[in-house]
Design an enzyme around this catalytic site. Structure first.
Site, PDB file in Angstrom:
ATOM      1  CG  HIS A 117      -0.119   0.160   2.522  1.00 25.46           C
ATOM      2  ND1 HIS A 117       0.598  -0.887   3.068  1.00 25.46           N
ATOM      3  CD2 HIS A 117       0.106   1.227   3.329  1.00 25.46           C
ATOM      4  CE1 HIS A 117       1.216  -0.461   4.150  1.00 25.46           C
ATOM      5  NE2 HIS A 117       0.952   0.822   4.337  1.00 25.46           N
ATOM      6  CG  ASP A 119       1.852   4.996   4.888  1.00 21.55           C
ATOM      7  OD1 ASP A 119       1.417   3.834   4.977  1.00 21.55           O
ATOM      8  OD2 ASP A 119       2.963   5.345   5.354  1.00 21.55           O
ATOM      9  CG  HIS A 269       5.186   1.083   2.847  1.00 26.51           C
ATOM     10  ND1 HIS A 269       4.651   2.248   2.337  1.00 26.51           N
ATOM     11  CD2 HIS A 269       4.604   0.899   4.055  1.00 26.51           C
ATOM     12  CE1 HIS A 269       3.799   2.739   3.219  1.00 26.51           C
ATOM     13  NE2 HIS A 269       3.749   1.944   4.273  1.00 26.51           N
ATOM     14  NE  ARG A 284       2.190   6.151  10.084  1.00 25.94           N
ATOM     15  CZ  ARG A 284       1.116   5.846   9.377  1.00 25.94           C
ATOM     16  NH1 ARG A 284       1.158   4.882   8.490  1.00 25.94           N
ATOM     17  NH2 ARG A 284      -0.017   6.492   9.558  1.00 25.94           N
TER      18      ARG A 284
HETATM   19 FE   LIG Z   1       2.099   1.934   5.742  1.00 26.73          FE
END
Ligand SMILES: [Fe+2]
Length: 297
Positions: A117, A119, A269, A284
């Site tokens: 995918h 993000d 990723h 993140r």
């Molecule tokens: Fe991701």
């Protein structure tokens, strides 16, 4: 956005940028990301990111606040769409972890992003880029693999490029959640209502480099707009598999202190499996991007 920075350091002449594979990934040495950076250093990192899709910084000591402040050099930050995993004291930072608190509840998003995918492709203005910092990771597994969607586009046949240029993918978070995250507490009606399916071009033009990239991932792109659901799904999976052939992929093996910054406009990723007897604790941040578009060139 700045958070009370005072003096900024220049690392421009110290940066050592080394490519990690032919198509994707570069390692950057010679910079301490916990220091406030001056404009020239930020620009050099931005250029390395846009050229290589993924940049890796090893041996960084980043508090959540320093991680947030470094990320904010590249644009406004957005927390995870599900507020439940954002850090209370620093809500721009999301926890990804398999750890549990003393009530037995997960402290972060677990088993997140294991299918290819880009993000936040399921919102109108998806993420420009994401920055993932490793606090603790299993000795084996839990890698993050990145695919160059520039290289995938370049490898398409001329007829394929023409055909795909007019198509739009349907990016659907509630579908993704039901399909791939059934181990988690289901989305509430309010959470589902916040993320209706959105359409994005299957080929997107990078706003800085103007290169074309494939913008379809098996994990978040449910199907293709205007096609029969199953036929569209078949095409999504076919394109996703095409884009993630080994020659287009960089696989990152994590060490504590790694900060990896990727461009969501030109890469996708996924995380790989690991044994739950080991702790995985990552932080993140995600930068708000533009609405994807396609300009023929
Ligand atoms: Fe991701």
């Amino acid at each position: 956005m700045t958070f009370g920075k005072t003096t900024c350091r220049n690392f421009e002449n110290d940066l050592k940028i080394t490519k990690l594979t032919e198509h994707i990934g570069a390692n950057i040495e010679g910079v301490d990301l916990s220091d406030p950076l001056d404009e020239a250093t930020v620009l050099a990192i931005k250029e390395a990111l846009e050229q290589n899709g993924v940049v890796v910084f090893r041996n960084q000591a980043l508090s959540p606040v320093a991680h947030r402040d470094f990320s904010a050099n590249f644009g406004p930050l957005v927390g995870h769409v599900l507020n439940r995993f954002n850090m209370e004291e620093c809500p721009e930072v999301t926890i990804l972890s398999n750890a549990v608190n003393d009530k037995g509840e997960k402290i972060g998003a677990d088993r997140a992003g294991m299918i290819w995918h880009s993000d936040m492709s399921f919102v109108k203005r998806p993420s420009l880029g994401s920055l993932l910092y490793c606090v603790e990771c299993p000795p084996v597994g839990a890698d993050t693999q990145f695919a160059s969607m520039f290289a995938a586009y370049d490898a398409l046949s001329t007829e394929g490029k023409v055909r795909l240029a007019s198509l739009k993918g349907v990016h659907d978070y509630p579908w993704h959640y039901r399909t791939y995250l059934s181990h988690r507490t289901p989305l509430t009606t309010e959470e589902e209502a916040k993320t209706p399916p959105v359409l994005h071009p299957v080929i997107r033009t990078h706003p800085s480099t103007e290169r074309q990239a494939l913008y379809v991932g098996e994990g978040l792109t449910r199907t293709i707009d205007g096609m029969d659901e199953e036929e569209g799904r078949k095409l999504v999976v076919e394109l996703s598999n095409f884009a993630t052939q080994p020659q287009f992929v960089y696989s990152h093996k994590w060490q504590p202190g790694d900060l990896v910054f990727w461009d969501n406009r030109s890469t996708m990723h996924r995380a790989t499996e690991f044994d739950d007897k080991y702790l995985r604790l990552m932080r993140r941040t995600t930068i708000l991007g533009d609405e994807p578009f396609y300009h023929p060139n």
